[in-house]
Design an enzyme around this catalytic site. Structure first.
Site, PDB file in Angstrom:
ATOM      1  N   GLY A 105      51.231  36.636  39.223  1.00 42.02           N
ATOM      2  CA  GLY A 105      51.307  37.834  39.974  1.00 42.02           C
ATOM      3  C   GLY A 105      51.255  39.030  39.377  1.00 42.02           C
ATOM      4  O   GLY A 105      51.324  40.135  39.906  1.00 42.02           O
ATOM      5  N   GLU A 107      52.530  31.864  34.925  1.00 38.28           N
ATOM      6  CA  GLU A 107      51.494  31.076  35.601  1.00 38.28           C
ATOM      7  C   GLU A 107      50.406  32.272  35.672  1.00 38.28           C
ATOM      8  O   GLU A 107      50.160  32.602  37.064  1.00 38.28           O
ATOM      9  CB  GLU A 107      51.802  30.352  36.787  1.00 38.28           C
ATOM     10  CG  GLU A 107      52.704  29.239  36.429  1.00 38.28           C
ATOM     11  CD  GLU A 107      53.216  28.777  37.947  1.00 38.28           C
ATOM     12  OE1 GLU A 107      53.476  27.495  37.816  1.00 38.28           O
ATOM     13  OE2 GLU A 107      53.195  29.232  38.731  1.00 38.28           O
ATOM     14  N   GLY A 124      47.134  34.148  36.983  1.00 41.76           N
ATOM     15  CA  GLY A 124      45.713  33.650  37.166  1.00 41.76           C
ATOM     16  C   GLY A 124      44.936  34.945  37.356  1.00 41.76           C
ATOM     17  O   GLY A 124      44.011  35.037  36.038  1.00 41.76           O
ATOM     18  N   ARG A 125      44.998  35.810  38.193  1.00 44.21           N
ATOM     19  CA  ARG A 125      44.252  37.042  38.154  1.00 44.21           C
ATOM     20  C   ARG A 125      44.208  37.832  36.803  1.00 44.21           C
ATOM     21  O   ARG A 125      43.037  38.316  36.350  1.00 44.21           O
ATOM     22  CB  ARG A 125      44.961  37.941  39.360  1.00 44.21           C
ATOM     23  CG  ARG A 125      44.140  39.325  39.745  1.00 44.21           C
ATOM     24  CD  ARG A 125      44.732  40.028  40.501  1.00 44.21           C
ATOM     25  NE  ARG A 125      45.295  39.244  41.543  1.00 44.21           N
ATOM     26  CZ  ARG A 125      44.794  39.136  43.109  1.00 44.21           C
ATOM     27  NH1 ARG A 125      43.530  39.401  43.021  1.00 44.21           N
ATOM     28  NH2 ARG A 125      45.490  38.358  43.752  1.00 44.21           N
ATOM     29  N   CYS A 155      22.891  37.505  57.615  1.00 43.12           N
ATOM     30  CA  CYS A 155      22.584  38.135  59.131  1.00 43.12           C
ATOM     31  C   CYS A 155      23.825  38.335  59.749  1.00 43.12           C
ATOM     32  O   CYS A 155      24.403  37.962  60.754  1.00 43.12           O
ATOM     33  CB  CYS A 155      21.774  37.229  59.969  1.00 43.12           C
ATOM     34  SG  CYS A 155      22.508  35.421  59.953  1.00 43.12           S
ATOM     35  N   TYR A 166      39.413  35.020  41.540  1.00 39.25           N
ATOM     36  CA  TYR A 166      39.330  35.131  43.336  1.00 39.25           C
ATOM     37  C   TYR A 166      38.085  35.760  43.710  1.00 39.25           C
ATOM     38  O   TYR A 166      38.024  36.456  44.602  1.00 39.25           O
ATOM     39  CB  TYR A 166      40.672  35.711  43.906  1.00 39.25           C
ATOM     40  CG  TYR A 166      41.831  35.186  43.359  1.00 39.25           C
ATOM     41  CD1 TYR A 166      42.311  33.761  43.754  1.00 39.25           C
ATOM     42  CD2 TYR A 166      42.620  35.841  42.450  1.00 39.25           C
ATOM     43  CE1 TYR A 166      43.535  33.524  43.289  1.00 39.25           C
ATOM     44  CE2 TYR A 166      43.906  35.539  42.004  1.00 39.25           C
ATOM     45  CZ  TYR A 166      44.232  34.258  42.275  1.00 39.25           C
ATOM     46  OH  TYR A 166      45.562  33.519  42.135  1.00 39.25           O
TER      47      TYR A 166
HETATM   48  C1  LIG Z   1      48.344  31.529  42.933  1.00 36.25           C
HETATM   49  C2  LIG Z   1      49.618  31.170  42.068  1.00 36.25           C
HETATM   50  C3  LIG Z   1      49.638  31.739  40.888  1.00 36.25           C
HETATM   51  C4  LIG Z   1      48.887  32.640  40.173  1.00 36.25           C
HETATM   52  O1  LIG Z   1      49.091  33.909  40.811  1.00 36.25           O
HETATM   53  P1  LIG Z   1      48.215  35.191  40.054  1.00 36.25           P
HETATM   54  O2  LIG Z   1      48.515  36.266  41.206  1.00 36.25           O
HETATM   55  O3  LIG Z   1      46.631  34.925  40.084  1.00 36.25           O
HETATM   56  O4  LIG Z   1      48.676  35.269  38.967  1.00 36.25           O
HETATM   57  C5  LIG Z   1      50.634  31.170  39.916  1.00 36.25           C
HETATM   58  N1  LIG Z   1      51.558  30.365  40.480  1.00 36.25           N
HETATM   59  C6  LIG Z   1      51.435  29.856  41.966  1.00 36.25           C
HETATM   60  C7  LIG Z   1      52.265  28.810  42.087  1.00 36.25           C
HETATM   61  C8  LIG Z   1      50.330  30.345  42.653  1.00 36.25           C
HETATM   62  O5  LIG Z   1      50.206  29.771  43.811  1.00 36.25           O
END
Ligand SMILES: *Cc1c(COP(=O)(O)O)cnc(C)c1O
Length: 381
Positions: free
Chosen positions: A218, A252, A254-255, A330, A359
């Protein structure tokens, strides 16, 4: 906007349309986040943000492991050699649970029923209880806790779930992922501090082992570049965090790891004027990079000029104007940028969209119209 020279060179000389991922940026993002977190925090990169196999192998040089959100991601995580893997998702199959147990992955369990299924089909799995806490959620784009969602075990049901499961499965802690794309670093630090305090109390109350306190991802990125998740503020906000002895903090992201490591590049096929607006049409579009269409914003871009012009007739072009950037579908919603100021753009130039590493490709409708997929180039560091 200035492109890093090695990125511009790779885009000019490589195939297009293309995503270009730069592992140096992934490394720097993970190092910066890691430095702001308490020493010993384990980073499991959330691979759904960008699951490119070459990028994943790069990520594992700087992260402790991978968080998978589907059975197929778990398979890819294992293939990439992830030494510490977690499996999330509200609808795991029995096969997913068996595969997680076989891989030694930690299952982030989402419900009482899932706990019973784990005990039944994958009793050896290590399990974190994903909890949807009672308190209000954080700011951010996808709230998953403190609100009614399909994720986790609601806090008032936790006692029952633990009593039911504790003797039959191997609980290792809690999973408290709550939000995506939170740009408020002070609020995120407060959330993590509070999550650790809550998990410490809950482990005591319910007699649950607490090897892992997983506070999820997050960490936000503003892909337009207007705001940043301030890591100094974040680190300063974590000074009250008290991790119990024997517990490990897990995040965790991601982004945050991948967003700024990606560039999406596509050639301009036409420049035209219609009903008072200028359009640059590209060979590419929202089937490659969907975020601007799904979030309804205008994505910034740079114009990479190409001087060659193969035709004996006039080159469509506009200077000193505001343009919309449309894709090759289109479909009038195939728009990546609106009303964006440009100095000059010509048919045959290349548009490069930065901050598209997370994403981007992952959430696009790739096969619409059977249009070609982009090329993927990964720059090592
Ligand atoms: C999507 C997700 C993340 C990563 O979220 P980001 O906003 O990309 O950091 C981490 N843990 C879980 C369980 C997720 O579903």
């Amino acid at each position: 906007m200035r492109l890093p020279p090695r990125v511009a060179h790779a885009i000019r000389t490589g195939p297009r349309p293309a995503y270009l991922y730069d592992l140096a940026a992934v490394r720097d993002n993970l190092a910066a986040l890691s430095a702001a977190l308490p020493a010993g925090t384990r980073i499991a990169y959330a691979m759904k943000a960008n699951g490119n196999d070459t990028l994943l192998r790069g990520v594992l040089r700087w992260a402790d492991g991978l968080e998978a959100a589907s059975g197929a991601e778990l398979t890819a995580a294992v293939a990439a050699g992830s030494p510490f893997t977690l499996l999330s998702g509200p609808a795991k199959t029995d096969d997913d649970l068996r595969a997680a147990a076989a891989a030694g992955a930690v299952v982030n369990a989402e419900s009482l029923h899932e706990l019973r299924r784990i005990a039944h089909v994958a009793p050896g799995a290590k399990v974190c209880l994903r909890v949807n806490r009672s308190h209000p959620a954080l700011p951010g784009t996808h709230r998953m806790s403190g609100a009614p969602t399909q994720f986790g075990i609601e806090e008032p049901q936790l006692a029952h779930a633990v009593t039911d499961a504790i003797d039959r499965i191997h609980i290792v802690g809690f999973h408290l992922h709550a939000v995506s794309n939170n740009l408020d670093a002070a609020a995120h630090a407060a959330f993590i501090t509070d999550a650790v305090a809550w998990a410490t109390r809950a482990a005591d109350t319910y007699s649950v082992p607490l090897d892992i306190i997983n506070v999820g991802g997050g960490f936000g990125v503003d892909v337009t570049g207007a705001a940043t998740f301030d890591l100094d503020t974040f680190a300063a906000g974590l000074t009250d965090l008290r991790l119990p002895a024997g517990s490990q903090l897990v995040v965790e992201p991601g982004r945050y790891a991948a967003a700024t490591a990606g560039w999406y590049a596509a050639d301009v096929t036409d420049v035209k004027h219609t009903h008072g607006r200028w359009f640059a049409v590209i060979r590419g579009g929202t089937h490659h990079f969907r975020l601007p269409a799904s979030w309804d914003y205008s994505h910034p871009f740079a114009v990479l000029p190409v001087d060659d012009w193969p035709y004996p007739f006039e080159r469509p072009a506009v200077a000193g104007a505001h343009i919309d950037v449309a894709g090759e579908q289109c479909n009038p919603r195939d728009i990546l940028a609106r009303d964006a100021p440009v100095e000059t753009v010509r048919a045959g130039d290349i548009l490069v969209f930065p901050n598209t590493g997370a994403y981007g490709w992952e959430v696009a409708h790739h096969d619409f119209l059977r249009l070609a997929h982009p090329a993927f180039t990964v720059l090592d560091c």
